[in-house]
Design a protein around this motif. Sequence first.
Motif, short mmCIF file in Angstrom:
data_model
loop_
_atom_site.label_atom_id
_atom_site.label_comp_id
_atom_site.label_asym_id
_atom_site.label_seq_id
_atom_site.Cartn_x
_atom_site.Cartn_y
_atom_site.Cartn_z
N ALA A 128 0.86 -1.19 0.00
CA ALA A 128 0.00 0.00 0.00
C ALA A 128 0.89 1.23 0.00
O ALA A 128 2.08 1.16 0.28
CB ALA A 128 -0.90 0.01 1.24
N MET A 129 0.31 2.37 -0.30
CA MET A 129 1.04 3.63 -0.25
C MET A 129 0.79 4.25 1.11
O MET A 129 -0.36 4.44 1.52
CB MET A 129 0.55 4.55 -1.37
CG MET A 129 1.39 5.76 -1.56
SD MET A 129 3.04 5.29 -2.10
CE MET A 129 3.74 6.88 -2.36
N TRP A 130 1.85 4.55 1.82
CA TRP A 130 1.76 5.18 3.14
C TRP A 130 2.02 6.67 2.98
O TRP A 130 3.04 7.07 2.43
CB TRP A 130 2.79 4.57 4.08
CG TRP A 130 2.52 3.13 4.35
CD1 TRP A 130 3.07 2.05 3.72
CD2 TRP A 130 1.60 2.60 5.29
NE1 TRP A 130 2.55 0.88 4.22
CE2 TRP A 130 1.64 1.19 5.19
CE3 TRP A 130 0.74 3.17 6.22
CZ2 TRP A 130 0.86 0.35 5.98
CZ3 TRP A 130 -0.03 2.34 7.01
CH2 TRP A 130 0.03 0.95 6.89
N ILE A 161 1.13 -4.06 3.51
CA ILE A 161 -0.18 -3.92 4.17
C ILE A 161 -0.06 -4.61 5.52
O ILE A 161 0.38 -5.76 5.60
CB ILE A 161 -1.30 -4.55 3.32
CG1 ILE A 161 -1.45 -3.77 2.02
CG2 ILE A 161 -2.61 -4.60 4.09
CD1 ILE A 161 -2.46 -4.36 1.06
N THR A 162 -0.43 -3.93 6.57
CA THR A 162 -0.21 -4.45 7.92
C THR A 162 -1.50 -4.87 8.62
O THR A 162 -1.52 -4.98 9.83
CB THR A 162 0.52 -3.41 8.78
OG1 THR A 162 -0.25 -2.21 8.81
CG2 THR A 162 1.89 -3.10 8.22
N VAL A 163 -2.56 -5.09 7.87
CA VAL A 163 -3.81 -5.56 8.47
C VAL A 163 -4.05 -7.00 8.04
O VAL A 163 -3.52 -7.47 7.04
CB VAL A 163 -5.02 -4.67 8.11
CG1 VAL A 163 -4.84 -3.27 8.63
CG2 VAL A 163 -5.25 -4.65 6.62
N SER A 164 -4.88 -7.68 8.80
CA SER A 164 -5.14 -9.09 8.53
C SER A 164 -5.99 -9.30 7.28
O SER A 164 -6.74 -8.40 6.86
CB SER A 164 -5.86 -9.71 9.73
OG SER A 164 -7.18 -9.20 9.82
#
Length: 63
Positions: free
Chosen positions: A31-33, A43-46
């Motif tokens: 993802a773009m931060w 991406i740091t979500v499940s």
Amino acid sequence: MSDYWANFIRTGNPNGDGLAHFPASSGNKSAMWLGEYVGAGPITVSEERISFLRRWMSHLHEY
């Protein structure tokens, strides 16, 4: 963020001078931060949360 959107609307490409490179989506789970850190990152979500958001967003047109 507004510069990315303006570039995308104008040219179909969000990248531009002075902006961190916004890579094309390739299904690589990144993802773009745009915060303290600016750039592409993981991406740091499940997967469960992503699945929920996709289902929820697919129903937005009903409202």
